[in-house]
Design a protein around this motif. Structure first.
Motif, PDB file in Angstrom:
ATOM      1  N   PHE A  58       0.824  -1.203   0.000  1.00  0.00           N
ATOM      2  CA  PHE A  58       0.000   0.000   0.000  1.00  0.00           C
ATOM      3  C   PHE A  58       0.861   1.257   0.000  1.00  0.00           C
ATOM      4  CE2 PHE A  58      -2.564   3.340   1.925  1.00  0.00           C
ATOM      5  CZ  PHE A  58      -3.793   3.181   1.306  1.00  0.00           C
ATOM      6  N   TRP A  59       1.835   1.328   0.907  1.00  0.00           N
ATOM      7  CA  TRP A  59       2.616   2.560   1.036  1.00  0.00           C
ATOM      8  C   TRP A  59       3.628   2.738  -0.079  1.00  0.00           C
ATOM      9  CZ3 TRP A  59       0.175   5.995   3.179  1.00  0.00           C
ATOM     10  CH2 TRP A  59      -0.449   5.873   4.415  1.00  0.00           C
TER      11      TRP A  59
ATOM     12  N   CYS B 123      -7.376   4.598   5.833  1.00  0.00           N
ATOM     13  CA  CYS B 123      -7.594   3.294   6.457  1.00  0.00           C
ATOM     14  C   CYS B 123      -8.860   2.622   5.929  1.00  0.00           C
ATOM     15  CB  CYS B 123      -7.670   3.431   7.980  1.00  0.00           C
ATOM     16  SG  CYS B 123      -6.056   3.675   8.758  1.00  0.00           S
TER      17      CYS B 123
ATOM     18  N   SER C  42      -7.587   1.043   2.669  1.00  0.00           N
ATOM     19  CA  SER C  42      -6.796  -0.169   2.915  1.00  0.00           C
ATOM     20  C   SER C  42      -7.676  -1.282   3.475  1.00  0.00           C
ATOM     21  CB  SER C  42      -5.643   0.135   3.880  1.00  0.00           C
ATOM     22  OG  SER C  42      -6.132   0.632   5.116  1.00  0.00           O
TER      23      SER C  42
ATOM     24  N   TYR D 157      -8.256  -4.986   1.911  1.00  0.00           N
ATOM     25  CA  TYR D 157      -7.998  -6.190   2.705  1.00  0.00           C
ATOM     26  C   TYR D 157      -9.188  -7.154   2.646  1.00  0.00           C
ATOM     27  CZ  TYR D 157      -7.719  -9.069   6.926  1.00  0.00           C
ATOM     28  OH  TYR D 157      -7.730 -10.126   7.811  1.00  0.00           O
TER      29      TYR D 157
ATOM     30  N   ARG E 209      -0.832  -7.280   7.607  1.00  0.00           N
ATOM     31  CA  ARG E 209      -2.075  -6.553   7.872  1.00  0.00           C
ATOM     32  C   ARG E 209      -2.152  -6.271   9.368  1.00  0.00           C
ATOM     33  NH1 ARG E 209      -6.609  -8.408  11.311  1.00  0.00           N
ATOM     34  NH2 ARG E 209      -8.170  -6.768  11.018  1.00  0.00           N
TER      35      ARG E 209
ATOM     36  N   VAL F  58      -3.282   1.469   8.324  1.00  0.00           N
ATOM     37  CA  VAL F  58      -1.976   1.699   7.690  1.00  0.00           C
ATOM     38  C   VAL F  58      -1.364   2.964   8.280  1.00  0.00           C
ATOM     39  CG1 VAL F  58      -2.298   0.466   5.510  1.00  0.00           C
ATOM     40  CG2 VAL F  58      -3.234   2.764   5.760  1.00  0.00           C
TER      41      VAL F  58
ATOM     42  N   ASP G  55       1.833  -1.465   7.261  1.00  0.00           N
ATOM     43  CA  ASP G  55       1.521  -1.502   5.825  1.00  0.00           C
ATOM     44  C   ASP G  55       0.490  -2.596   5.565  1.00  0.00           C
ATOM     45  OD1 ASP G  55       1.595  -0.932   3.139  1.00  0.00           O
ATOM     46  OD2 ASP G  55       3.661  -1.592   2.822  1.00  0.00           O
ATOM     47  N   LEU G  56      -0.140  -2.525   4.413  1.00  0.00           N
ATOM     48  CA  LEU G  56      -0.970  -3.625   3.921  1.00  0.00           C
ATOM     49  C   LEU G  56      -0.246  -4.208   2.720  1.00  0.00           C
ATOM     50  CD1 LEU G  56      -3.613  -5.312   3.774  1.00  0.00           C
ATOM     51  CD2 LEU G  56      -4.493  -3.559   2.220  1.00  0.00           C
ATOM     52  N   ARG G  57       0.131  -5.484   2.829  1.00  0.00           N
ATOM     53  CA  ARG G  57       0.855  -6.138   1.731  1.00  0.00           C
ATOM     54  C   ARG G  57       0.242  -7.500   1.452  1.00  0.00           C
ATOM     55  NH1 ARG G  57       7.120  -6.202   3.015  1.00  0.00           N
ATOM     56  NH2 ARG G  57       6.359  -7.222   4.897  1.00  0.00           N
TER      57      ARG G  57
END
Length: 403
Positions: free
Chosen positions: A81-82, A114, A117, A121, A134, A157, A163-165
């Motif tokens: 995300f970032w 958020c 994100s 998710y 997450r 986030v 981060d969201l990955r």
């Protein structure tokens, strides 16, 4: 302020190192302008609650979605995300909004991201993407009527920290699209092949002061476990988006004093000490190196404070909120400015700037600084007169009593 930026730099460096160690650095999705022949589209929608920061939230979400839409996640690539959205700062066009920081509602740049994100998710869970990072929110600030997504389907986030990955586990690329209309955010996953949707269940368990949520798929596999502190209020209190005068002056004055103080110390002996220490023993060399780094740190921190103060002035100018500072307090702040600038100017008078025509500019700044600030802070010039008169009387009385 200084410690905050240093800590963020270390966190970002730590992430970079971890990416190299675990082999992630070359796997991030960065390809642009790659069209996916999307026969299949999977949608998920959420309502955007209206609030004081609603317009700012919409702008932040639009900025982020415009970047995410350009990225294609190829097989085995990682979506971060970032890495895609970038730092949510004023310089990057982001606005202030409501965020949960250290368990409390506070204003910060990028408020509302958020929700973006979180919907990503939730969509990842439904489409079987492999989530590798997450984080849930620390506190549940919503009640059931105001909740726009199931508890446990969120993903907070925080730039540099959380981060969201996720990884694309399929043998075909995927991409995302978004719609913002009628107070509703819709996330769309576009795929060239069909993806069987997963059934996701969120099971809540109420504790005395917390709520535990277990996320499972249709086969009963635990996908995530989240824990939230219960909110002490039914409705979270909104936070003003307009920077206050004390916060502006704190940034400007602290930055100015640190900067001038550092230069004062440098030009009254520290510079010579550092210069000669490099020519002495190894111990003196490292002492001089340490003082040099400390000086750079102080100068950098003061410039950060001054920049933040100037940013707050601009945000205050653009704010539509009414001025809630009483004229008396405006007078005290604005009337004190000539004294503060005079002290700063006097401190460097004979050490840095020789007495010549160049002195005219800082002297004019001292004289007109209250008027300049009064205009920037949308206050009356009359307050400058009353404030200056007040501090003049205080000075005279103080001299008379303590002479």
């Amino acid at each position: 302020m200084i410690a905050k930026h240093i800590k963020l730099s270390f966190k970002l460096l730590k992430r970079r190192i971890n990416d190299i160690v675990f082999g992630y650095s070359k796997k991030y999705a960065t390809s642009y302008n790659y069209e996916v022949n999307g026969k299949f589209k999977y949608r998920l929608s959420q309502e955007i609650n209206t609030s004081e920061f609603y317009e700012n939230k919409i702008i932040n979400i639009q900025l982020a979605t415009n970047k995410i839409k350009k990225v294609t996640v190829h097989p085995q690539q990682i979506f971060s995300f970032w890495r895609i959205v970038g730092k949510p700062s004023w310089g990057n066009g982001f606005k202030e909004g409501r965020n949960i920081i250290k368990g409390k509602l506070q204003k910060d740049f990028g408020g509302g991201l958020c929700q973006l994100s979180g919907i990503l998710y939730h969509l990842c869970l439904l489409t079987k993407l492999e989530i590798i990072e997450r984080h849930n929110h620390s506190i549940d600030i919503y009640n059931e009527p105001s909740r726009f997504t199931p508890l446990g389907a969120d993903a907070t986030v925080v730039y540099g920290y959380k981060d969201l990955r996720f990884i694309n586990p399929f043998n075909f690329p995927i991409t995302f699209n978004f719609l913002l209309e009628d107070n509703q955010l819709t996330a769309i996953l576009i795929s060239p092949k069909e993806i069987p949707l997963e059934k996701i269940h969120f099971t809540k368990k109420e504790m005395q002061s917390t709520i535990e949520v277990q996320t499972t798929n249709g086969q009963g596999k635990v996908m995530a476990e989240s824990e939230y502190k219960k909110s002490t209020k039914e409705t979270p209190k909104e936070i003003s988006a307009k920077p206050t005068v004390p916060s502006i002056l704190t940034n400007l004055f602290s930055g100015t004093f640190i900067l001038l103080g550092t230069f004062y110390v440098l030009f009254t002996g520290l510079f010579d000490f550092i210069f000669y220490s490099f020519q002495e023993s190894i111990l003196a060399f490292f002492m001089g190196l340490g003082l040099t780094l400390l000086t750079i740190l102080f100068i950098g921190g003061s410039l950060i404070n001054i920049k933040e103060g100037l940013n707050k002035i601009q945000r205050r100018q653009n704010s539509t909120e009414p001025n809630n500072i009483k004229p008396f307090y405006w007078a005290l702040f604005l009337g004190l400015l000539p004294i503060v600038f005079s002290l700063c100017f006097g401190m460097i008078d004979f050490y840095i700037v020789p007495i010549n025509a160049l002195m005219l500019l800082p002297m004019l700044i001292i004289v007109f600084s209250p008027i300049i600030f009064a205009k920037l802070l949308k206050s009356s010039i009359v307050n400058v007169f009353y404030g200056t008169l007040f501090w003049f009387i205080v000075t005279i009385v103080g001299v008379y009593l303590f002479r």
